[in-house]
Design a protein around this motif. Structure first.
Motif, mmCIF file in Angstrom:
data_model
loop_
_atom_site.group_PDB
_atom_site.id
_atom_site.type_symbol
_atom_site.label_atom_id
_atom_site.label_comp_id
_atom_site.label_asym_id
_atom_site.label_seq_id
_atom_site.Cartn_x
_atom_site.Cartn_y
_atom_site.Cartn_z
ATOM 1 N N CYS A 1 -27.819 49.028 35.182
ATOM 2 C CA CYS A 1 -26.902 49.353 34.086
ATOM 3 C C CYS A 1 -26.842 48.227 33.061
ATOM 4 O O CYS A 1 -26.267 48.382 31.993
ATOM 5 N N GLY A 2 -27.386 47.085 33.418
ATOM 6 C CA GLY A 2 -27.391 45.978 32.467
ATOM 7 C C GLY A 2 -26.115 45.161 32.462
ATOM 8 O O GLY A 2 -25.826 44.470 31.494
ATOM 9 N N ASP A 3 -25.312 45.241 33.525
ATOM 10 C CA ASP A 3 -24.091 44.425 33.607
ATOM 11 C C ASP A 3 -23.968 43.800 34.985
ATOM 12 O O ASP A 3 -23.991 44.500 35.986
ATOM 13 N N ILE A 4 -23.836 42.479 35.029
ATOM 14 C CA ILE A 4 -23.528 41.806 36.291
ATOM 15 C C ILE A 4 -22.448 40.770 36.003
ATOM 16 O O ILE A 4 -22.513 40.066 34.998
ATOM 17 N N LYS B 1 -19.090 34.277 35.262
ATOM 18 C CA LYS B 1 -20.428 34.346 34.643
ATOM 19 C C LYS B 1 -20.733 35.815 34.411
ATOM 20 O O LYS B 1 -20.436 36.657 35.274
ATOM 21 N N THR B 2 -21.301 36.147 33.272
ATOM 22 C CA THR B 2 -21.597 37.546 32.968
ATOM 23 C C THR B 2 -22.969 37.696 32.332
ATOM 24 O O THR B 2 -23.320 36.958 31.416
ATOM 25 N N PHE B 3 -23.715 38.671 32.864
ATOM 26 C CA PHE B 3 -24.934 39.153 32.208
ATOM 27 C C PHE B 3 -24.559 40.508 31.654
ATOM 28 O O PHE B 3 -24.203 41.408 32.399
ATOM 29 N N GLY B 4 -24.575 40.629 30.337
ATOM 30 C CA GLY B 4 -24.192 41.911 29.764
ATOM 31 C C GLY B 4 -24.055 41.832 28.271
ATOM 32 O O GLY B 4 -24.307 40.793 27.663
ATOM 33 N N CYS B 5 -23.623 42.943 27.685
ATOM 34 C CA CYS B 5 -23.516 43.019 26.232
ATOM 35 C C CYS B 5 -22.284 42.260 25.750
ATOM 36 O O CYS B 5 -21.504 41.744 26.544
ATOM 37 N N ALA B 6 -22.113 42.210 24.449
ATOM 38 C CA ALA B 6 -21.006 41.450 23.858
ATOM 39 C C ALA B 6 -19.660 41.911 24.408
ATOM 40 O O ALA B 6 -18.791 41.084 24.687
ATOM 41 N N SER B 7 -19.478 43.203 24.612
ATOM 42 C CA SER B 7 -18.171 43.677 25.085
ATOM 43 C C SER B 7 -17.941 43.280 26.544
ATOM 44 O O SER B 7 -16.804 43.031 26.942
ATOM 45 N N PHE C 1 -16.499 36.830 22.214
ATOM 46 C CA PHE C 1 -17.945 36.825 22.472
ATOM 47 C C PHE C 1 -18.583 35.541 21.950
ATOM 48 O O PHE C 1 -19.386 34.905 22.622
ATOM 49 N N ILE D 1 -19.103 40.474 27.924
ATOM 50 C CA ILE D 1 -18.778 39.042 27.872
ATOM 51 C C ILE D 1 -17.355 38.848 27.362
ATOM 52 O O ILE D 1 -16.552 38.121 27.953
ATOM 53 N N VAL E 1 -28.323 45.357 37.780
ATOM 54 C CA VAL E 1 -29.196 45.173 36.616
ATOM 55 C C VAL E 1 -29.600 46.495 35.969
ATOM 56 O O VAL E 1 -29.931 46.533 34.799
#
Lengths: 424, 138
Positions: free
Chosen positions: B45-48, B66-72, B18, B74, B43
């Motif tokens: 769910c907060g992960d793309i 490329k990732t939009f999302g939480c630490a896990s 991360f 990424i 979006v």
């Protein structure tokens, strides 16, 4: 010697291990924690801790006991009640000490609901009671209301505008002949929006319904005079005002009848049994006294710092959105969405720099759903996931804010570089 | 496997990936000669996740993401990109079979509630392979 019999591999392992420990030590020494999560809970003030200590070590007796040690505890309890009554501008027997803000909220709402439940059983009829609250309440209120629905109570969840304020006309319209209670929080825990309690209470009085407010976030900064606010019930707790977790109180106008949730020895006017937590109670009183004394100056100081923070973020970081209102906002609350990045990632990058904050992102919640408060004020899913709350406290300084914003700038940049939602 | 670090919510490997993610796309120019592309998530769910792969002789020789999302999210995309490109590149057949669990295991485990974040990575990969295959039919 033990040293001589360890083989080379183990030796290297130990050396490596010691190095790791050393570097950890150095890192933890260098990294000072900047705690911008006072909305979650606060540290305990030294003065608050100090007044409580004798009641652990010396005057630890049960206030219900007849010996002189017991009487000392009883006296401390009575005096505490008196002091709080003065601060809240109410009578002594209108203060019920509880075990938390959540408990006080449950006692206020269920206490009234159970009244109606008992009456309906007595009269052999169906439950007929209606409650009004808002969508942006704390879970302590929302989950309690949801549970009351199972018992047959009717609940109205008022929507809010983009700042998080309820519409007073909507409130007035939603009050019905069987409405038992309106519960609207004083200040919101996520976005810091302060509701107009006197205006709400005027409507409740006119329509003859009771009004409860969860004032946990406001205890440190806002007016707590129950007469001026016009509330019938009010919840406060210790863990948000530099006192202990596991302490709270409910102000209840003495003309209101509620049923207890906890039965037993009949403490707290038969409304909350269990041996009184004298150490916690004197601590709560001390914390409220300090808050009362410093309210005006500290609110001014934090409002200035808060506005400095907000302006600096808006100036130095592109594409951000301040969530909530600027006029009706807690002095210590800052809540921003940062386009293109996810809140939990940002929280953890800030954490690496020693900065403690909260997020409204689903990823940090157990339910994996975005903040209900941010959704209620009309944010998109994307922006709800991108939100961070910074909540300042009495130790917060301008120097800390400058460090936080510098780190924030770097962290946002780093995450945006990785984000498919961000184009430079 | 469900793991939580002592001072950190995640395992040390997740933390490393991360904080220092591998192979993410810094500049669009870097993917000009890539031949497979996939995008999954939403979006809500907060992960793309977006993934670009370069395939040569039925092997994945390069991978950017490329990732939009939480630490896990990424960390698992970063780990996936390492797994795909290490040892001269993963064969397409093996890549198609790669599961979220294999990524999670290489990360030293994820907290139970975060396991779905690793699923997204292998979905993005399959999309990218499908894209490559549809472009290279016959």
């Amino acid at each position: 010697m033990l040293k001589n019999i360890v083989n080379i591999n183990t030796k290297y392992f130990i050396v490596d291990f010691m190095k790791k420990i050393d570097s950890k030590k150095i890192n933890s020494k260098k990294l000072k924690t900047i705690y911008f999560d006072n909305g979650a809970t606060t540290p305990v003030r030294k003065e608050v801790l100090n007044v409580s200590l004798p009641f652990f070590l010396k005057d630890y007796a049960n206030p219900s006991s007849f010996h002189s040690t017991g009487l000392k505890a009883k006296k401390a309890l009575d005096e505490s009640r008196k002091k709080i009554a003065q601060i809240l501008n109410c009578e002594k027997d209108e203060i019920i000490f509880t075990g938390s803000g959540t408990e006080s909220i449950n006692l206020a709402i269920k206490g009234i609901a159970f009244n109606e439940l008992i009456n309906s059983i007595k009269d052999n009829r169906k439950i007929n009671g209606h409650f009004i609250t808002q969508k942006t309440e704390h879970d302590a209120v929302l989950a309690t209301m949801k549970w009351l629905e199972k018992l047959g109570f009717e609940i109205t969840y008022l929507g809010v505008d983009k700042y998080g304020l309820i519409n007073l006309k909507d409130l007035k319209k939603s009050i019905k002949s069987n409405t038992l209670l309106v519960s609207i929080m004083y200040a919101n825990n996520e976005i810091g929006t302060i509701q107009d309690l006197p205006a709400i209470s005027r409507i409740c009085k006119e329509k003859k319904v009771l009004f409860h407010t969860d004032a946990c976030q406001g205890g440190e900064y806002l007016l707590l005079d129950v007469k001026k606010l016009g509330v019938d019930l009010m919840t406060l707790n210790g863990s948000k005002i530099y006192s202990f977790k596991g302490t709270g109180l409910l102000y209840k106008n003495k003309n209101i009848k509620i049923e207890p949730l906890i039965h037993g020895g009949g403490q707290e006017f038969n409304l909350r049994s269990g041996t009184e937590n004298i150490a916690g109670i004197v601590a709560l009183v001390k914390a409220l006294e300090i808050a009362e004394k410093e309210k005006i100056i500290e609110s001014k100081r934090l409002t200035k710092l808060r506005n400095y923070f907000i302006k600096k973020v808006e100036k130095e970081i592109p594409k951000t959105k301040l969530n909530g209102s600027i006029e009706n906002r807690l002095p210590n609350n800052i809540n921003f969405s940062f386009y293109g990045i996810e809140g939990e990632s940002l929280l953890l990058l800030l954490n690496e720099a020693g900065i403690n904050v909260s997020t409204g992102s689903a990823c940090s919640s157990k339910s994996l759903e975005a903040s209900h408060v941010l959704m209620a004020i009309g944010l998109t899913h994307e922006l709800s996931h991108s939100s961070i709350r910074f909540s300042l406290g009495y130790k917060s300084t301008k120097k800390e804010i400058d460090y936080v914003i510098n780190t924030l700038k770097e962290s946002v940049k780093k995450l945006r570089l990785m984000s498919p939602l961000w184009e430079e | 496997m469900q793991v939580e670090g002592e001072n950190w919510f995640y395992s040390d490997i997740v933390k490393e990936h991360f904080l220092n993610p591998k192979n993410f796309l810094k500049d669009k120019k870097d993917i000009l000669d890539f031949n497979g592309y996939g995008k999954v998530g939403n979006v809500k769910c907060g992960d793309i996740m977006e993934m670009w792969i370069k395939i040569k002789n039925d092997k994945i020789i390069d991978c950017k993401w490329k990732t939009f999302g939480c630490a896990s999210a990424i960390a698992s995309t970063s780990m996936l990109s390492v797994m795909l490109t290490e040892n001269g590149g993963m064969k397409l057949n093996d890549a198609m079979k790669l599961s979220g669990k294999e990524i999670t295991d290489r990360l030293g485990g994820l907290p139970g509630i975060k396991i779905h974040c690793s699923v997204l990575g292998d979905e993005a990969l399959r999309e990218a392979i499908k894209d490559y295959q549809s472009k290279n039919k016959g």
